[in-house]
Design an enzyme around this catalytic site. Structure first.
Site, PDB file in Angstrom:
ATOM      1  N   LYS A  47       0.846  -1.206   0.000  1.00 49.68           N
ATOM      2  CA  LYS A  47       0.000   0.000   0.000  1.00 49.68           C
ATOM      3  C   LYS A  47       0.878   1.251   0.000  1.00 49.68           C
ATOM      4  CE  LYS A  47      -3.699  -2.608   2.144  1.00 49.68           C
ATOM      5  NZ  LYS A  47      -4.380  -3.037   3.381  1.00 49.68           N
ATOM      6  N   GLN A  91      -4.262  -1.810   9.747  1.00 51.92           N
ATOM      7  CA  GLN A  91      -4.190  -3.111   9.084  1.00 51.92           C
ATOM      8  C   GLN A  91      -4.811  -4.188   9.972  1.00 51.92           C
ATOM      9  OE1 GLN A  91      -3.104  -3.645   5.855  1.00 51.92           O
ATOM     10  NE2 GLN A  91      -3.833  -5.731   6.162  1.00 51.92           N
ATOM     11  N   ASP A 114     -10.674   2.960   4.598  1.00 45.02           N
ATOM     12  CA  ASP A 114     -10.954   1.528   4.468  1.00 45.02           C
ATOM     13  C   ASP A 114     -12.460   1.256   4.534  1.00 45.02           C
ATOM     14  OD1 ASP A 114      -9.080  -0.341   3.844  1.00 45.02           O
ATOM     15  OD2 ASP A 114      -8.376  -0.677   5.898  1.00 45.02           O
TER      16      ASP A 114
END
Ligand code: NAD
Length: 275
Positions: A47, A91, A114
């Site tokens: 990412k 994450q 996200d």
């Protein structure tokens, strides 16, 4: 037809790079990682590399595996308040002592690139989305790019996780598909898959969908990331199924790269919205 996520993502990253350069903005993504799970580290690195390619700055927050919930929430709060940060990504998965809902709820909705904050999930459910989860967003982009019609289509989503299955089902519904969600307790999974025009498999079971199970001409989206004898494979027996499917994503090179480009697109969008 192979739904080439690698190629489409490369094209979208190039376009995004130009758009960001033209905008004069310097978007910034904060990645937060707790512990040292090698797969999580690899994903965060990928990412960050994508950020570099498109001109998004990134900062990384790394916390030890035994980090207390309070310390993690405090760091997220700092990032929420930091006006130089546009997007925050924590994450997953997190160590067992940390409930993921506490963390996703703590991320400011306008920085939640996200799309896992319950407010953003609720907005998606209400048909008025702000930020949506990146994997289903990438899948919808892929379907759209290849002209695969969702309106009126029978779509079967296998998996009901917050990260993939549920939001994917809602996005397909919002795109006017007739949606069935299957999961580990579904009886007669095969009969559902057999009537689907679009199958999205996010079960995480190596090669568990074979050619006999699908309808001829169906679109097969393979989200699974599995390892068999040390080799990466999806949920779908690609070799067999591609003979019968109308369109199919490979693993690797299908949904994975689309997830990353969606994160970049969400981060640029967050930057534009905030400034
Ligand atoms: P998860 O473990 O949270 O969910 C798996 C889901 O599959 C569950 O809802 C479960 O009920 C269902 N399931 C399991 N076995 C089943 C069976 N035999 N029949 C029917 N349903 C079954 O996983 P997740 O986070 O949703 O991820 C799913 C897969 O997608 C994993 O392999 C993961 O690594 C992969 N993934 C890929 C990307 C990407 O960008 N390519 C992103 C996220 C997840």
């Amino acid at each position: 037809m192979i739904l080439d996520g690698k190629k489409i993502s490369e094209e979208r990253l190039s376009l995004l790079r130009e758009e960001i350069a033209r905008s004069g903005l310097q978007p910034k993504l904060a990645t937060v990682i707790v512990g040292d799970d090698p797969a999580s580290r690899l994903y965060v690195r990928m990412k960050q590399q994508a950020c570099e390619r498109v001109g998004i700055a990134s900062v990384s927050v790394e916390l030890p595996v035994d980090c207390a919930v309070g310390s993690l929430l405090a760091r997220i709060n700092d990032l929420n308040r930091d006006t130089s940060i546009d997007g925050i990504l924590v994450q997953l998965p997190l160590p067992a002592q940390i409930r993921p809902e506490m963390v996703t709820s703590a991320i400011a909705p306008e920085k939640d690139v996200d799309g896992f904050n319950p407010l953003n999930l609720g907005k998606l459910l209400s048909g008025n989305p702000l930020f949506v989860p990146c994997t289903p967003m990438g899948i919808m982009t892929l379907l759209h790019t290849y002209g695969i019609r969702t309106e009126g289509a029978e779509a079967v989503v296998i998996g009901r996780s917050i990260e993939v299955g549920r939001p994917c089902a809602v996005m397909l519904l919002n795109a006017h598909a007739t949606v069935t969600i299957c999961h580990s307790r579904t009886s007669n999974l095969k009969s559902h898959i057999k009537r689907a025009d679009i199958v999205i498999s996010a079960a995480g079971k190596a090669r568990f969908i074979n050619a006999d199970m699908i309808r001829k001409g169906a679109t097969i989206i393979d989200v699974g990331i599995n390892y068999e004898d040390g080799k990466l494979c999806g949920d779908v027996d690609f070799e067999g199924v591609q003979q019968k499917a109308g369109a199919i994503t490979p693993v690797p090179g299908g949904v994975g790269p689309m997830t990353i480009v969606s994160l970049m697109e969400n981060t640029f969008r967050a930057a534009r919205m905030r400034r």
